[in-house]
Scaffold this active site. Structure first.
Site, PDB file in Angstrom:
ATOM      1  N   ARG A   1      52.118  57.545  22.711  1.00  0.00           N
ATOM      2  CA  ARG A   1      50.900  57.937  23.424  1.00  0.00           C
ATOM      3  C   ARG A   1      49.637  57.683  22.602  1.00  0.00           C
ATOM      4  O   ARG A   1      48.531  57.780  23.118  1.00  0.00           O
ATOM      5  CB  ARG A   1      50.959  59.422  23.792  1.00  0.00           C
TER       6      ARG A   1
ATOM      7  N   LYS B   1      53.192  41.029  29.678  1.00  0.00           N
ATOM      8  CA  LYS B   1      54.170  41.394  28.654  1.00  0.00           C
ATOM      9  C   LYS B   1      53.895  40.652  27.350  1.00  0.00           C
ATOM     10  O   LYS B   1      53.921  41.234  26.270  1.00  0.00           O
ATOM     11  CB  LYS B   1      55.592  41.058  29.129  1.00  0.00           C
TER      12      LYS B   1
ATOM     13  N   GLU C   1      50.386  41.720  25.614  1.00  0.00           N
ATOM     14  CA  GLU C   1      50.238  43.080  25.091  1.00  0.00           C
ATOM     15  C   GLU C   1      51.082  43.334  23.851  1.00  0.00           C
ATOM     16  O   GLU C   1      50.717  44.179  23.030  1.00  0.00           O
ATOM     17  CB  GLU C   1      50.531  44.127  26.176  1.00  0.00           C
TER      18      GLU C   1
ATOM     19  N   CYS D   1      46.460  60.666  24.252  1.00  0.00           N
ATOM     20  CA  CYS D   1      46.957  61.190  22.983  1.00  0.00           C
ATOM     21  C   CYS D   1      48.183  62.048  23.237  1.00  0.00           C
ATOM     22  O   CYS D   1      48.523  62.360  24.366  1.00  0.00           O
ATOM     23  CB  CYS D   1      45.878  62.021  22.305  1.00  0.00           C
TER      24      CYS D   1
ATOM     25  N   LYS E   1      50.904  54.459  25.957  1.00  0.00           N
ATOM     26  CA  LYS E   1      51.839  54.396  27.075  1.00  0.00           C
ATOM     27  C   LYS E   1      51.219  54.925  28.371  1.00  0.00           C
ATOM     28  O   LYS E   1      51.292  54.279  29.402  1.00  0.00           O
ATOM     29  CB  LYS E   1      53.094  55.205  26.733  1.00  0.00           C
TER      30      LYS E   1
ATOM     31  N   TRP F   1      45.005  58.446  20.251  1.00  0.00           N
ATOM     32  CA  TRP F   1      44.513  57.150  20.719  1.00  0.00           C
ATOM     33  C   TRP F   1      43.017  57.323  20.883  1.00  0.00           C
ATOM     34  O   TRP F   1      42.550  58.084  21.731  1.00  0.00           O
ATOM     35  CB  TRP F   1      45.155  56.767  22.047  1.00  0.00           C
TER      36      TRP F   1
ATOM     37  N   GLU G   1      53.056  39.593  35.625  1.00  0.00           N
ATOM     38  CA  GLU G   1      53.761  40.556  34.780  1.00  0.00           C
ATOM     39  C   GLU G   1      54.251  39.902  33.496  1.00  0.00           C
ATOM     40  O   GLU G   1      54.166  40.489  32.406  1.00  0.00           O
ATOM     41  CB  GLU G   1      54.931  41.173  35.553  1.00  0.00           C
TER      42      GLU G   1
ATOM     43  N   HIS H   1      41.301  24.043  40.557  1.00  0.00           N
ATOM     44  CA  HIS H   1      39.970  24.623  40.768  1.00  0.00           C
ATOM     45  C   HIS H   1      39.369  25.122  39.458  1.00  0.00           C
ATOM     46  O   HIS H   1      38.609  26.093  39.460  1.00  0.00           O
ATOM     47  CB  HIS H   1      40.047  25.749  41.810  1.00  0.00           C
TER      48      HIS H   1
ATOM     49  N   ASN I   1      43.756  66.121  24.482  1.00  0.00           N
ATOM     50  CA  ASN I   1      44.056  64.848  25.116  1.00  0.00           C
ATOM     51  C   ASN I   1      43.162  64.741  26.342  1.00  0.00           C
ATOM     52  O   ASN I   1      43.166  65.631  27.188  1.00  0.00           O
ATOM     53  CB  ASN I   1      45.532  64.776  25.524  1.00  0.00           C
ATOM     54  N   GLY I   2      42.393  63.649  26.434  1.00  0.00           N
ATOM     55  CA  GLY I   2      41.518  63.469  27.578  1.00  0.00           C
ATOM     56  C   GLY I   2      40.106  63.132  27.145  1.00  0.00           C
ATOM     57  O   GLY I   2      39.861  62.730  26.004  1.00  0.00           O
TER      58      GLY I   2
END
Length: 608
Positions: free
Chosen positions: A27, A485, A488, A2, A603, A75, A481, A504, A101-102
């Protein structure tokens, strides 16, 4: 994950808090709220949704007068996004307000204890426990109450706290979640990240674990968890506030992609001097480098993908064995480390919870830790034995682009440095490598200038349901990567596979019209990947190939080809990722997604 902002001073607090939160919305953006002391009471306004809802609710802060306040953009971790779960949270008498935050890991036993003592809870959050616990311990001395709470709570937290009995003072504390304090002639500030307050001050104090900051309009004091006053020195932030603005681009992500050539230059140039790789901050002697038996690269998300490429480059050039670990796995797998191992932790924010825990685990086992981070003064930067900054500047879009490119450059430079010291390459080879590195910024610009072609192709796949990326070696790392991208920011199901693994099981998912992006930049693996392209084509796939200029044979097998400029095969990730970033961006834009703030993501992942 957050965002927290707080202010005490001579100006109205609410507009400053809202402005700061707008710089931190990356955030968290499930909800937002503010608490402001109006002269008699602590007034709280909060709302579900983006920050603009709170701005409209408070008429840009004008309906919440007062010069002391705290704000929060959330968040969600404990409790679904809702008005009642949004921060700030009160005690029952509404005389103490908290933003957090946490994660408070032991909030359930603490909550049960408080329930037995008659406290009533309105929300599902762990944060409300802190508000009531502060109330329980408060006997007129806020610092005493705060330190008692710190002795009781477990987990990670950054807290901003108001006490109605102390209407001129803002309190803040942190443990394992980022928090900074700023001071100017107009007052004092707290924030989760520098961009939130850079408009008002460049003088910043980094709060260490379990330190308490007490601020008024004219004073600032720091205390330990034992209430002993501490001396701290301010750090002056050098980068310009405009670096955290869009600068005319439609999205931060597009702006940051365009900044990649500069980011690569800024990360590389100071470290190439007089024909040598000079990494002054490395802190390792040549003897220690020569005696190195193994390297562990530990990271999460995109930083993990950069480390995957780093493994291929380090092993290929410097011939040192490298293990790459997801930080969330490394910390729990009881790794076997020896005295001659080097642990490299990679993080954009320098606050990634799992990566920070892995750093501490490695140090506990006697290993030297090198941090590759972007944020000066972050927790990893402070706790690692040595730190190598990537100098990407502030990155606001949740999906990383320029920070990823900077991490790659840092890992290339380390590989060349170690190879040179260990005698694994000649001076002529080192010169050739460095020349290839120096050409990368211009080559990145060339690819960015061809973005309209990528946009036209991306428009064809806005409605895609499944997309697969394949490659071998470094091309597999690129695929990981590129897939991340896309998924998300566009919410399209996307997977990356080592191309040799297709037979396989994965090839059963290929059907008529499925888009397969095949990355083929490694000369030694080119024909192998070409055969994999033919395999998926025969099952009905439409193939987008990304390869190096000159590999025209691939046009016979692929349906659409993107060429990247020629460079050393070890460095192709820096170029091949550019069109794939653009592809993800334009698919997301075409679908109408929020490119900079994708759903459910934040983020900085500062909780497990």
């Amino acid at each position: 994950m957050c965002g927290i902002v707080g202010y005490v001073g001579k100006q109205q607090a609410a507009p400053i808090i809202l402005d700061g939160l707008s710089k931190l919305e990356y955030r968290g953006y499930d909800s937002a709220g503010m608490a402001v002391f109006d002269g008699k009471y602590i007034q709280i306004q909060k709302s579900v949704g983006r920050l603009k809802v709170l701005e409209e609710l408070t008429h840009d802060g004008r309906t919440m007068p007062g010069v002391l306040g705290i704000g929060h953009t959330r968040w969600a971790t404990h409790g679904a996004p809702s008005d009642v779960n949004s921060h700030p949270h009160y005690n029952e008498e509404e005389t103490i307000a908290v933003v957090h935050n946490g994660i408070i890991e032991n909030y359930i036993p603490l909550k049960n204890k408080l329930l037995k003592k008659g406290y009533t809870f309105l929300s599902e959050t762990d944060t409300e426990v802190v508000a009531h616990l502060l109330d329980y311990y408060y006997k007129g001395n806020p610092l005493e109450a705060i330190t008692k709470v710190l002795h009781r709570v477990e987990g990670s937290y950054a807290l901003g706290i108001l006490f109605a009995d102390h209407p001129d003072t803002l309190y803040a504390v942190r443990k394992d979640s980022p928090l900074i304090v700023g001071k100017s002639d107009e007052g004092c500030f707290i924030a989760s990240d520098v961009p939130a307050i850079l408009k008002y001050t460049r003088n910043v104090y980094y709060v260490e674990n379990q330190e308490v900051a007490c601020m008024t309009a004219d004073s600032l004091h720091f205390y330990s968890v034992d209430e002993e006053e501490l001396e701290k020195e301010a750090v002056t932030i050098e980068w310009d506030a405009s670096a955290a603005e869009k600068g005319g681009y439609e999205h931060f992500m597009l702006k940051e992609m365009h900044e990649q050539s500069k980011t690569v230059t800024d990360t590389m140039s100071p470290r190439i001097k007089d024909g040598k790789i000079v990494i002054e901050e490395l802190g390792l002697t040549d003897e220690e480098i020569c005696n190195m038996s193994r390297i562990y690269m530990v990271a999460c998300g995109s930083a993990y993908h950069a480390a995957m490429t780093g493994k291929y480059v380090m092993e290929g050039i410097a011939r040192i064995p490298v293990e790459v670990d997801l930080a969330s796995e490394f910390r729990y797998r009881d790794p076997i480390l020896d005295d001659n191992s080097l642990v490299i932790v990679v993080s954009q924010s320098g606050e990634t919870a799992d990566t920070l825990a892995a750093l501490r685990e490695a140090q506990k086992r006697g290993c030297r830790v090198l941090g590759i981070v972007n944020v000066v003064g972050s927790s990893i930067a402070r706790e690692a034995d040595n730190v190598m900054y990537t100098w990407a500047g502030p990155e606001i879009a949740v999906a990383t682009t320029k920070a990823y490119s900077a991490q790659l450059i840092a890992l290339y430079l380390l590989s060349l440095k170690f190879a040179d010291v260990r005698g694994k390459i000649t001076k002529e080879e080192l010169t050739d490598y460095m020349e290839d590195l120096k050409r990368l910024p211009q080559q990145i610009e060339l690819l960015m200038n061809n973005k309209e072609r990528i946009q036209r192709f991306a428009n064809r796949y806005i409605a895609a349901k499944d997309i697969f990326f394949i490659g071998r070696g470094i091309d597999y790392a690129i695929s990981l990567e590129a897939s991340l991208k896309l998924k998300e920011i566009s919410y399209i199901h996307s997977e990356a596979y080592a191309a040799g693994e297709l037979k396989h099981g994965t090839i059963s998912l290929i059907e008529d019209g499925t888009l397969v992006a095949a990355v083929s930049t490694q000369p030694a693996l080119y024909k192998k990947t070409l055969s994999n392209i033919v395999e998926v084509k025969s099952r009905g796939a439409f193939v987008l190939a990304v390869t190096t200029v000159g590999n025209t044979e691939i046009e016979k097998a692929a349906d659409y080809v993107i060429y990247i400029p020629e460079t050393n095969p070890f460095f192709t990730d820096s170029l091949a990722i550019i069109p794939l970033q653009l592809f993800a961006y334009y698919v997301s834009v075409g679908k109408g997604c929020d490119v900079d703030k994708p759903r459910n993501l934040a983020k900085s992942v500062t909780v497990e």
